[in-house]
Design a protein around this motif. Structure first.
Motif, PDB file in Angstrom:
ATOM      1  N   GLU A 110      18.435   0.254 -19.425  1.00 32.55           N
ATOM      2  CA  GLU A 110      19.648   1.064 -19.391  1.00 32.55           C
ATOM      3  C   GLU A 110      19.344   2.558 -19.287  1.00 32.55           C
ATOM      4  OE1 GLU A 110      18.524   1.493 -23.713  1.00 32.55           O
ATOM      5  OE2 GLU A 110      18.141   0.142 -22.027  1.00 32.55           O
ATOM      6  N   LEU A 111      20.279   3.272 -18.713  1.00 32.14           N
ATOM      7  CA  LEU A 111      20.291   4.732 -18.806  1.00 32.14           C
ATOM      8  C   LEU A 111      20.707   5.022 -20.244  1.00 32.14           C
ATOM      9  CD1 LEU A 111      20.105   7.115 -16.584  1.00 32.14           C
ATOM     10  CD2 LEU A 111      22.581   7.224 -16.864  1.00 32.14           C
ATOM     11  N   SER A 112      19.782   5.458 -21.061  1.00 32.23           N
ATOM     12  CA  SER A 112      19.990   5.479 -22.511  1.00 32.23           C
ATOM     13  C   SER A 112      20.423   6.849 -23.018  1.00 32.23           C
ATOM     14  CB  SER A 112      18.709   5.052 -23.227  1.00 32.23           C
ATOM     15  OG  SER A 112      18.843   5.200 -24.624  1.00 32.23           O
ATOM     16  N   THR A 113      21.563   6.876 -23.692  1.00 37.10           N
ATOM     17  CA  THR A 113      22.039   8.146 -24.247  1.00 37.10           C
ATOM     18  C   THR A 113      21.210   8.574 -25.452  1.00 37.10           C
ATOM     19  OG1 THR A 113      23.712   6.907 -25.506  1.00 37.10           O
ATOM     20  CG2 THR A 113      24.403   7.906 -23.424  1.00 37.10           C
ATOM     21  N   ILE A 114      20.932   7.663 -26.373  1.00 40.06           N
ATOM     22  CA  ILE A 114      20.206   8.061 -27.583  1.00 40.06           C
ATOM     23  C   ILE A 114      18.769   8.449 -27.263  1.00 40.06           C
ATOM     24  CG2 ILE A 114      19.570   5.684 -28.180  1.00 40.06           C
ATOM     25  CD1 ILE A 114      20.305   8.638 -30.585  1.00 40.06           C
ATOM     26  N   ASP A 115      18.136   7.726 -26.350  1.00 38.04           N
ATOM     27  CA  ASP A 115      16.750   8.053 -26.019  1.00 38.04           C
ATOM     28  C   ASP A 115      16.670   9.343 -25.210  1.00 38.04           C
ATOM     29  OD1 ASP A 115      15.152   5.665 -27.081  1.00 38.04           O
ATOM     30  OD2 ASP A 115      16.759   4.705 -25.974  1.00 38.04           O
ATOM     31  N   PRO A 168      23.151   0.661 -13.305  1.00 39.14           N
ATOM     32  CA  PRO A 168      23.772   0.636 -11.973  1.00 39.14           C
ATOM     33  C   PRO A 168      24.338  -0.731 -11.622  1.00 39.14           C
ATOM     34  CG  PRO A 168      21.376   0.753 -11.814  1.00 39.14           C
ATOM     35  CD  PRO A 168      21.719   0.967 -13.250  1.00 39.14           C
ATOM     36  N   GLU A 169      23.837  -1.776 -12.279  1.00 46.47           N
ATOM     37  CA  GLU A 169      24.320  -3.130 -11.986  1.00 46.47           C
ATOM     38  C   GLU A 169      25.648  -3.442 -12.676  1.00 46.47           C
ATOM     39  OE1 GLU A 169      19.904  -2.974 -11.631  1.00 46.47           O
ATOM     40  OE2 GLU A 169      21.305  -2.503 -13.250  1.00 46.47           O
ATOM     41  N   GLU A 170      25.824  -2.981 -13.911  1.00 45.39           N
ATOM     42  CA  GLU A 170      26.991  -3.380 -14.702  1.00 45.39           C
ATOM     43  C   GLU A 170      27.856  -2.221 -15.167  1.00 45.39           C
ATOM     44  OE1 GLU A 170      25.752  -5.895 -17.872  1.00 45.39           O
ATOM     45  OE2 GLU A 170      24.692  -7.310 -16.572  1.00 45.39           O
ATOM     46  N   GLY A 171      27.442  -1.011 -14.907  1.00 51.77           N
ATOM     47  CA  GLY A 171      28.240   0.134 -15.320  1.00 51.77           C
ATOM     48  C   GLY A 171      28.031   0.493 -16.783  1.00 51.77           C
TER      49      GLY A 171
END
Length: 295
Positions: free
Chosen positions: A145-150, A209-212
């Motif tokens: 995932e494009l990770s917000t916390i990381d 990108p696959e699932e939003g």
């Protein structure tokens, strides 16, 4: 006499309107002296931790592996924690300031120039970065995932770098310049959850990108405290609304008499934010009403 009475009346009204100053019990001081053996133990732990970040970083890009295994990808959170570890190495004289600064600059240059797009094989998107990156290409690993916390942990490390490397030379000036650019290009509004549902107005945990966008948002209390503080100091709109949504799920617990606190069992949830933020004496509305700070 009338003027004196009038002045005293005004002062009394002002005093009544001012919020009472909260006196916190914690001041960050512990009345405990380490034994020589304990000093040696902590020195050893600190040095070996520093060695991990140094030895497991990419020789050109500076990104740090998630673990020591040969197959392990880089973790942007590990990279964020690595930035201050290099500075600690400088202070402990395990590495020169010039070496640490160059590693840090290489890292920031990598993130600044890596692919930012909705493509499945990019490094990041809208200023955020994928949780895991391939060590051979610097691109997304494992369909993560494009990770917000990381990304938040990475940016906290970058803020540290901007503050620590303050000399007037080209390398350190470039560190400060790139740090500002990386922070400014994060599009926080992209990751704000819709204005309805259980996680309304919170920061989403991630996107692919696959699932939003993920269905879950960051609600308190946990390690994401640093994420909301970072967003509030950046360009996120409706910061107060998002932070209030984060506060709504706080749980107050009293495991032992006289030891009440916000509940979150895992220790890292308390440590991650305070690795970068000095929380002594800091309190929001919720904590102020409880008579305790975040330290």
């Amino acid at each position: 006499m009338k003027n004196i009475i009038f002045l005293l009346t005004i002062l009394s009204l002002i005093t009544c309107e001012q919020p009472q100053k909260l006196v916190f019990k914690s001041d960050g001081k512990i009345n405990y002296t380490l034994t020589p053996n304990e000093v040696l133990m902590f020195d050893s732990i600190q040095y070996k931790t520093f060695q991990f970040f140094l030895n497991e970083s990419h020789p050109e890009w500076g990104i740090v592996k998630d673990r020591t295994k040969n197959w392990a990808p880089a973790s942007i959170a590990s990279t964020g924690f690595g930035i201050p570890s290099f500075a600690i190495g400088v202070e402990r004289k395990w590495i020169s300031r010039e070496q640490a600064a160059q590693i840090t600059l290489n890292m920031l240059d990598f993130f600044m120039n890596s692919a930012q797009s909705a493509d499945t094989n990019a490094t990041g998107y809208k200023g955020f970065y994928y949780h895991f990156l391939r060590m051979d290409s610097g691109t997304r690993e494992w369909n993560c995932e494009l990770s917000t916390i990381d990304t938040g942990i990475l940016m906290m490390g970058i803020i540290f770098a901007r503050n620590y490397y303050d000399l007037d030379n080209e390398v350190e000036k470039q560190i400060r310049l790139l740090a500002g650019k990386l922070l400014d290009r994060i599009e926080w509004d992209f990751v704000i959850m819709p204005d309805k549902g259980q996680f309304a107005n919170t920061i989403s945990m991630g996107w692919t990108p696959e699932e939003g966008m993920h269905d879950w948002g960051w609600v308190g209390y946990n390690e994401a405290l640093l994420l909301y503080i970072l967003a509030a100091g950046s360009n996120m709109k409706n910061t107060e609304k998002s932070y209030n949504a984060w506060l709504k799920s706080y749980k107050w617990n009293t495991p032992y008499k006289g030891l009440s606190h916000v509940a979150f069992p895992p220790l890292f949830g308390h440590q991650f934010s305070q690795a970068f933020i000095d929380c002594r004496g800091l309190a929001d509305k919720y904590m102020f009403e409880k008579g305790i700070d975040y330290f």
